[in-house]
Scaffold this motif. Sequence first.
Motif, PDB file in Angstrom:
ATOM      1  N   THR A  15       0.824  -1.207  -0.131  1.00  0.00           N
ATOM      2  CA  THR A  15      -0.053  -0.062  -0.002  1.00  0.00           C
ATOM      3  C   THR A  15       0.875   1.429   0.195  1.00  0.00           C
ATOM      4  OG1 THR A  15      -0.023   0.054   2.515  1.00  0.00           O
ATOM      5  CG2 THR A  15      -1.716  -1.127   1.372  1.00  0.00           C
ATOM      6  N   PRO A  16       0.384   2.393  -0.377  1.00  0.00           N
ATOM      7  CA  PRO A  16       1.236   3.407  -0.348  1.00  0.00           C
ATOM      8  C   PRO A  16       1.467   4.243   0.703  1.00  0.00           C
ATOM      9  CG  PRO A  16      -0.767   3.996  -1.452  1.00  0.00           C
ATOM     10  CD  PRO A  16      -0.972   2.426  -1.241  1.00  0.00           C
ATOM     11  N   ALA A  17       0.450   3.790   1.950  1.00  0.00           N
ATOM     12  CA  ALA A  17       0.249   4.285   3.099  1.00  0.00           C
ATOM     13  C   ALA A  17       1.628   4.092   3.885  1.00  0.00           C
ATOM     14  CB  ALA A  17      -0.879   3.799   3.927  1.00  0.00           C
ATOM     15  N   LEU A  18       2.115   5.042   4.734  1.00  0.00           N
ATOM     16  CA  LEU A  18       3.104   4.772   5.635  1.00  0.00           C
ATOM     17  C   LEU A  18       2.782   3.728   6.633  1.00  0.00           C
ATOM     18  CD1 LEU A  18       4.403   8.627   5.877  1.00  0.00           C
ATOM     19  CD2 LEU A  18       5.336   6.586   4.478  1.00  0.00           C
ATOM     20  N   ALA A  19       3.841   3.027   7.142  1.00  0.00           N
ATOM     21  CA  ALA A  19       3.495   2.261   8.242  1.00  0.00           C
ATOM     22  C   ALA A  19       3.622   2.577   9.540  1.00  0.00           C
ATOM     23  CB  ALA A  19       4.516   0.806   8.322  1.00  0.00           C
ATOM     24  N   SER A  20       4.563   3.429   9.919  1.00  0.00           N
ATOM     25  CA  SER A  20       5.040   4.244  11.196  1.00  0.00           C
ATOM     26  C   SER A  20       5.756   5.380  11.001  1.00  0.00           C
ATOM     27  CB  SER A  20       5.648   3.256  12.178  1.00  0.00           C
ATOM     28  OG  SER A  20       6.965   2.619  11.367  1.00  0.00           O
ATOM     29  N   SER A  21       5.719   6.202  12.078  1.00  0.00           N
ATOM     30  CA  SER A  21       6.584   7.396  11.846  1.00  0.00           C
ATOM     31  C   SER A  21       7.145   7.612  13.329  1.00  0.00           C
ATOM     32  CB  SER A  21       6.037   8.249  11.539  1.00  0.00           C
ATOM     33  OG  SER A  21       4.925   9.069  12.431  1.00  0.00           O
ATOM     34  N   ILE A  22       8.251   8.398  13.672  1.00  0.00           N
ATOM     35  CA  ILE A  22       8.432   8.648  14.831  1.00  0.00           C
ATOM     36  C   ILE A  22       9.124  10.146  14.624  1.00  0.00           C
ATOM     37  CG2 ILE A  22      10.933   7.696  14.570  1.00  0.00           C
ATOM     38  CD1 ILE A  22      10.742   6.965  17.653  1.00  0.00           C
ATOM     39  N   VAL A  23       9.071  11.031  15.914  1.00  0.00           N
ATOM     40  CA  VAL A  23       9.742  12.339  15.519  1.00  0.00           C
ATOM     41  C   VAL A  23      10.837  12.262  16.787  1.00  0.00           C
ATOM     42  CG1 VAL A  23       9.171  14.698  16.243  1.00  0.00           C
ATOM     43  CG2 VAL A  23       7.661  13.659  14.992  1.00  0.00           C
ATOM     44  N   LEU A  24      11.909  12.696  16.503  1.00  0.00           N
ATOM     45  CA  LEU A  24      13.311  12.979  17.173  1.00  0.00           C
ATOM     46  C   LEU A  24      13.434  14.046  17.398  1.00  0.00           C
ATOM     47  CD1 LEU A  24      15.081   9.469  16.223  1.00  0.00           C
ATOM     48  CD2 LEU A  24      13.331   9.896  17.941  1.00  0.00           C
ATOM     49  N   VAL A  25      13.847  14.696  18.667  1.00  0.00           N
ATOM     50  CA  VAL A  25      14.194  16.242  18.970  1.00  0.00           C
ATOM     51  C   VAL A  25      15.456  15.950  19.597  1.00  0.00           C
ATOM     52  CG1 VAL A  25      13.460  18.475  19.900  1.00  0.00           C
ATOM     53  CG2 VAL A  25      11.736  16.938  18.904  1.00  0.00           C
ATOM     54  N   ASP A  26      16.377  16.940  19.001  1.00  0.00           N
ATOM     55  CA  ASP A  26      17.799  17.022  19.559  1.00  0.00           C
ATOM     56  C   ASP A  26      17.755  18.030  20.439  1.00  0.00           C
ATOM     57  OD1 ASP A  26      20.397  17.976  20.062  1.00  0.00           O
ATOM     58  OD2 ASP A  26      21.156  16.973  18.320  1.00  0.00           O
ATOM     59  N   ASN A  27      17.787  17.658  21.928  1.00  0.00           N
ATOM     60  CA  ASN A  27      17.754  18.836  22.925  1.00  0.00           C
ATOM     61  C   ASN A  27      19.071  19.079  23.531  1.00  0.00           C
ATOM     62  OD1 ASN A  27      15.826  20.470  24.366  1.00  0.00           O
ATOM     63  ND2 ASN A  27      15.698  18.888  26.089  1.00  0.00           N
ATOM     64  N   GLY A  28      20.075  18.937  22.542  1.00  0.00           N
ATOM     65  CA  GLY A  28      21.481  19.490  23.046  1.00  0.00           C
ATOM     66  C   GLY A  28      22.358  18.304  23.721  1.00  0.00           C
ATOM     67  N   ASP A  29      21.687  17.953  25.144  1.00  0.00           N
ATOM     68  CA  ASP A  29      22.482  16.586  25.596  1.00  0.00           C
ATOM     69  C   ASP A  29      21.664  15.336  25.832  1.00  0.00           C
ATOM     70  OD1 ASP A  29      20.408  17.396  27.352  1.00  0.00           O
ATOM     71  OD2 ASP A  29      21.742  17.442  28.954  1.00  0.00           O
ATOM     72  N   HIS A  30      20.637  15.258  24.927  1.00  0.00           N
ATOM     73  CA  HIS A  30      19.852  14.222  25.063  1.00  0.00           C
ATOM     74  C   HIS A  30      18.908  14.223  23.799  1.00  0.00           C
ATOM     75  CE1 HIS A  30      17.123  16.697  27.364  1.00  0.00           C
ATOM     76  NE2 HIS A  30      16.126  16.024  26.945  1.00  0.00           N
ATOM     77  N   LEU A  31      18.325  13.136  23.268  1.00  0.00           N
ATOM     78  CA  LEU A  31      17.349  13.145  22.206  1.00  0.00           C
ATOM     79  C   LEU A  31      15.984  12.745  22.893  1.00  0.00           C
ATOM     80  CD1 LEU A  31      17.637  13.080  19.108  1.00  0.00           C
ATOM     81  CD2 LEU A  31      17.366  10.598  19.168  1.00  0.00           C
ATOM     82  N   VAL A  32      14.991  13.543  22.331  1.00  0.00           N
ATOM     83  CA  VAL A  32      13.716  13.300  22.914  1.00  0.00           C
ATOM     84  C   VAL A  32      12.884  12.942  21.689  1.00  0.00           C
ATOM     85  CG1 VAL A  32      11.508  14.694  23.550  1.00  0.00           C
ATOM     86  CG2 VAL A  32      13.779  15.432  24.226  1.00  0.00           C
ATOM     87  N   GLY A  80       0.141  -3.420  17.632  1.00  0.00           N
ATOM     88  CA  GLY A  80       0.344  -4.569  18.036  1.00  0.00           C
ATOM     89  C   GLY A  80       1.370  -5.608  17.608  1.00  0.00           C
ATOM     90  N   GLN A  81       2.168  -5.138  16.737  1.00  0.00           N
ATOM     91  CA  GLN A  81       2.949  -6.121  15.867  1.00  0.00           C
ATOM     92  C   GLN A  81       4.501  -5.827  16.173  1.00  0.00           C
ATOM     93  OE1 GLN A  81       1.997  -6.583  11.736  1.00  0.00           O
ATOM     94  NE2 GLN A  81      -0.303  -6.433  12.183  1.00  0.00           N
ATOM     95  N   GLY A  82       4.644  -4.844  17.118  1.00  0.00           N
ATOM     96  CA  GLY A  82       6.103  -4.548  17.213  1.00  0.00           C
ATOM     97  C   GLY A  82       6.747  -3.295  16.621  1.00  0.00           C
ATOM     98  N   LEU A  83       5.968  -2.593  16.102  1.00  0.00           N
ATOM     99  CA  LEU A  83       6.472  -1.525  15.227  1.00  0.00           C
ATOM    100  C   LEU A  83       7.024  -0.227  16.260  1.00  0.00           C
ATOM    101  CD1 LEU A  83       3.936  -0.950  12.110  1.00  0.00           C
ATOM    102  CD2 LEU A  83       6.382  -2.027  12.222  1.00  0.00           C
ATOM    103  N   GLY A  84       5.794  -0.170  17.461  1.00  0.00           N
ATOM    104  CA  GLY A  84       6.385   0.936  18.313  1.00  0.00           C
ATOM    105  C   GLY A  84       7.755   0.428  18.906  1.00  0.00           C
ATOM    106  N   ARG A  85       7.835  -0.713  19.310  1.00  0.00           N
ATOM    107  CA  ARG A  85       9.162  -1.179  19.910  1.00  0.00           C
ATOM    108  C   ARG A  85      10.325  -0.923  18.919  1.00  0.00           C
ATOM    109  NH1 ARG A  85       5.779  -3.754  23.102  1.00  0.00           N
ATOM    110  NH2 ARG A  85       6.199  -5.133  25.028  1.00  0.00           N
ATOM    111  N   ASP A  86      10.111  -1.246  17.600  1.00  0.00           N
ATOM    112  CA  ASP A  86      11.152  -1.104  16.768  1.00  0.00           C
ATOM    113  C   ASP A  86      11.357   0.421  16.484  1.00  0.00           C
ATOM    114  OD1 ASP A  86      11.217  -3.756  16.170  1.00  0.00           O
ATOM    115  OD2 ASP A  86      10.102  -3.608  14.358  1.00  0.00           O
ATOM    116  N   LEU A  87      10.520   1.304  16.612  1.00  0.00           N
ATOM    117  CA  LEU A  87      10.610   2.814  16.412  1.00  0.00           C
ATOM    118  C   LEU A  87      11.450   2.964  17.494  1.00  0.00           C
ATOM    119  CD1 LEU A  87       7.076   3.851  15.311  1.00  0.00           C
ATOM    120  CD2 LEU A  87       9.192   3.919  14.110  1.00  0.00           C
ATOM    121  N   LEU A  88      11.200   2.563  18.939  1.00  0.00           N
ATOM    122  CA  LEU A  88      11.810   3.133  19.952  1.00  0.00           C
ATOM    123  C   LEU A  88      13.485   2.601  19.912  1.00  0.00           C
ATOM    124  CD1 LEU A  88       9.120   2.783  22.753  1.00  0.00           C
ATOM    125  CD2 LEU A  88      10.106   5.067  21.820  1.00  0.00           C
TER     126      LEU A  88
END
Length: 149
Positions: free
Chosen positions: A56-73, A85-93
């Motif tokens: 399908t043309p739809a995206l499966a998953s997404s994540i936003v990562l913000v550089d906060n200088g001394d850590h990533l958010v 429920g198929q582990g995509l969230g765990r994969d993203l993290l």
Amino acid sequence: MRRARSDEAAAVAALVEAAFARHVAAVGRRPAPMDDDHAARITAGEQYVRDAEDGTPALASSIVLVDNGDHLVVNNVAARPDLQGQGLGRDLLAFAEDEARRRGFAEIRLHTNAAMADNILMYPKLGYTETGRETRSGFHRVLFIKPLT
């Protein structure tokens, strides 16, 4: 995983809208990620996506990562509802943690809405520790941190 392209802002918005729709009743309003400026996140290089593998043309998953200088958010984690429920969230993290290490950070942080009970239970299982709670822009948030060794 790859950085989202500028022409994918609408696709990211649709993915996030669908992924967070199940939380509207619990939160009592649209969760913040549903109204995020996805085009701005893409322009800033903060939006990452995974293409669907089902043809399908739809995206499966997404994540936003913000550089906060001394850590990533981790600002937002979303998976297509039919793939949840198929582990995509765990994969993203895991991707986020690898990215934080690649950038030389010793920790990664995230927050979730206090009404999203499944997230509050999941993050500690993945090594995140609750560090506090706050209200920001009318949203009650639970703050988490994970040291990266």
